[in-house]
Enzyme design. Structure first.
Site, PDB file in Angstrom:
ATOM      1  N   LYS A 264      34.511  31.137  29.384  1.00 58.47           N
ATOM      2  CA  LYS A 264      34.818  32.114  30.450  1.00 58.47           C
ATOM      3  C   LYS A 264      33.691  33.138  30.575  1.00 58.47           C
ATOM      4  O   LYS A 264      33.341  33.811  29.615  1.00 58.47           O
ATOM      5  CB  LYS A 264      36.124  32.846  30.141  1.00 58.47           C
ATOM      6  CG  LYS A 264      36.502  33.903  31.179  1.00 58.47           C
ATOM      7  CD  LYS A 264      37.815  34.563  30.806  1.00 58.47           C
ATOM      8  CE  LYS A 264      38.238  35.608  31.820  1.00 58.47           C
ATOM      9  NZ  LYS A 264      37.362  36.809  31.789  1.00 58.47           N
ATOM     10  N   HIS A 288      33.802  38.981  34.962  1.00 57.38           N
ATOM     11  CA  HIS A 288      34.704  39.805  34.150  1.00 57.38           C
ATOM     12  C   HIS A 288      35.357  40.900  34.993  1.00 57.38           C
ATOM     13  O   HIS A 288      35.584  42.016  34.524  1.00 57.38           O
ATOM     14  CB  HIS A 288      33.937  40.418  32.975  1.00 57.38           C
ATOM     15  CG  HIS A 288      34.751  40.533  31.722  1.00 57.38           C
ATOM     16  ND1 HIS A 288      34.660  39.643  30.677  1.00 57.38           N
ATOM     17  CD2 HIS A 288      35.692  41.432  31.337  1.00 57.38           C
ATOM     18  CE1 HIS A 288      35.486  39.998  29.706  1.00 57.38           C
ATOM     19  NE2 HIS A 288      36.126  41.081  30.085  1.00 57.38           N
ATOM     20  N   ASP A 318      37.533  33.618  38.595  1.00 58.06           N
ATOM     21  CA  ASP A 318      38.289  34.866  38.704  1.00 58.06           C
ATOM     22  C   ASP A 318      37.369  35.961  39.211  1.00 58.06           C
ATOM     23  O   ASP A 318      36.228  35.704  39.577  1.00 58.06           O
ATOM     24  CB  ASP A 318      38.948  35.241  37.361  1.00 58.06           C
ATOM     25  CG  ASP A 318      37.982  35.784  36.321  1.00 58.06           C
ATOM     26  OD1 ASP A 318      36.792  36.024  36.629  1.00 58.06           O
ATOM     27  OD2 ASP A 318      38.418  35.987  35.175  1.00 58.06           O
TER      28      ASP A 318
END
Length: 393
Positions: A264, A288, A318
């Site tokens: 990630k 992030h 994201d």
């Protein structure tokens, strides 16, 4: 029953979309706590840019395609879920809202969408495994080989199904916003923080004191296989990864973790290729949430190029996704699923599990409408031909 009905009616009037939950909790939380969740690094430009980059993508719908058989069903890492979005890992969630990790996990499990527990959490891995068997875990991993082996063993023994290595935090970012609002980690009971808490008695009683009655002094439970430092301990500092962590250490995790392994924080096609070469099962294209490098690109600006390098890997994304249209944009650019964080934490803070369930249902409803209007029966049908991009500032 009457109380729940009244609560549901209030939500239906005041929370029409995910963004509304931020407004609902802003005044409930101490300024320092809200600032910790809402803020980014440096000037906060990346936080703003994430939304602007998504808004700059316009959609080209197709009509008369028979969209009567719509389904959001999505398969990720061999498991079928009811929607293509995931509850993202968020550190210190249960300090923001009482038992927020469990509230979000319960709602996610009921809705059959994935939930990801952060290593920077006061809810232990073992407890989460009871709330949501097979939940995902997002790690801040030490490069020590024995630590890696012990952490993989702990996560596997607990019954969590996916190991997500956070790779974009080699050091703590420059969170000037936290300094301005008085948020520190470890917690320091300064006069300023105490006054902030006293001005928010609902949070002080309903979250802080209630958590301490339930758990004692909150502890960061999942960064290390054995250590559980309290939130007041100088041991923890700012929870981050390790500056010495390298691709070699990621390979060591791959060797010892037998389930799906995901990295990630990928923003370059080069790093996507390297992740594929070490045998990762997936990546999360992410800046992030704007909380690390403040001038970082938005995931939607690089998703297409990263998809081209991903090969067999599952590609998630994201940072800034809030609407059904955002999800479709991300998937059209190559994502297999979308992680969403802050809004679900705000929902948990406002009304626990029921509010999170409501937020999930609102987003699913919104996505269903947007699929029909775009002219697709599944989110996976969205593709680059549905998009037109403009330059963003």
């Amino acid at each position: 029953m009457r109380k729940r009905h009244t609560f549901s009616k209030r939500l239906a009037r005041t929370a029409l979309n995910l963004e509304d939950f931020e407004t609902l909790v802003r005044r409930r939380l101490p300024r320092s706590v809200f600032g910790y969740v809402e803020g980014g690094a440096d000037d906060g430009d990346a936080v703003t840019h994430n939304r602007n980059a998504l808004r700059a993508i316009r959609m080209i719908p197709n009509v008369l395609g028979d969209v009567s058989q719509r389904t959001q069903q999505t398969t990720l890492f061999g498991q079928t879920f009811s929607a293509p979005f995931i509850v993202a890992p968020m550190g210190a969630s249960s300090i923001v809202g009482y038992d927020a990790d469990n509230a979000m996990a319960h709602a996610a499990r009921r809705a059959n969408i994935p939930f990801t527990l952060s290593a920077n959490s006061i809810t232990p891995i073992e407890e989460m495994a009871k709330t949501y068997p097979g939940a995902w875990f997002a790690a801040y991993q030490s490069p020590d080989h024995q630590n890696i082996q012990d952490m993989c063993l702990r996560v596997a023994d607990a019954g969590l199904s996916l190991y997500m290595l956070t790779v974009d935090v080699p050091v703590a970012s420059n969170r000037e916003n936290n300094v301005r609002t008085g948020y520190t980690m470890p917690f320091q009971l300064s006069q300023r923080l105490c006054l902030d808490v006293l001005r928010h008695p609902r949070w002080a009683l309903g979250t802080m004191l209630r958590t301490m009655r339930h758990r004692g002094i909150p502890r960061i439970s999942n960064v290390d296989p054995n250590s559980r430092p309290s939130i007041f301990s100088k041991e923890i500092g700012a929870v981050t990864g390790h500056a010495a962590f390298s691709w070699r250490h990621a390979e060591h995790i791959r060797k010892h973790w037998k389930g799906p392994f995901v990295l990630k924080g990928i923003l370059s096609p080069r790093d996507a290729r390297l992740a594929r070469e070490i045998g990762a099962d997936g990546i999360v294209v992410s800046n992030h949430g704007g909380r690390q490098l403040d001038s970082a690109v938005s995931p939607v600006e690089v998703l297409e190029a990263i998809r081209d390098e991903s090969g067999f890997m599952t590609v998630l994304a994201d940072s800034g996704f809030r609407r059904g249209t955002d999800i479709l944009k991300g998937m059209a650019l190559g994502a297999d699923g979308i992680l969403i964080g802050r809004p679900f934490l705000y929902a948990a803070t406002f009304g626990g599990q029921n509010a999170v369930a409501y937020a999930i249902s609102r987003l699913k409803r919104e996505l269903d409408i947007d699929m029909a209007l775009l002219g697709v029966n599944t989110p996976q049908e969205a593709n680059i031909s549905h998009l037109l991009r403009y330059l963003t500032a």
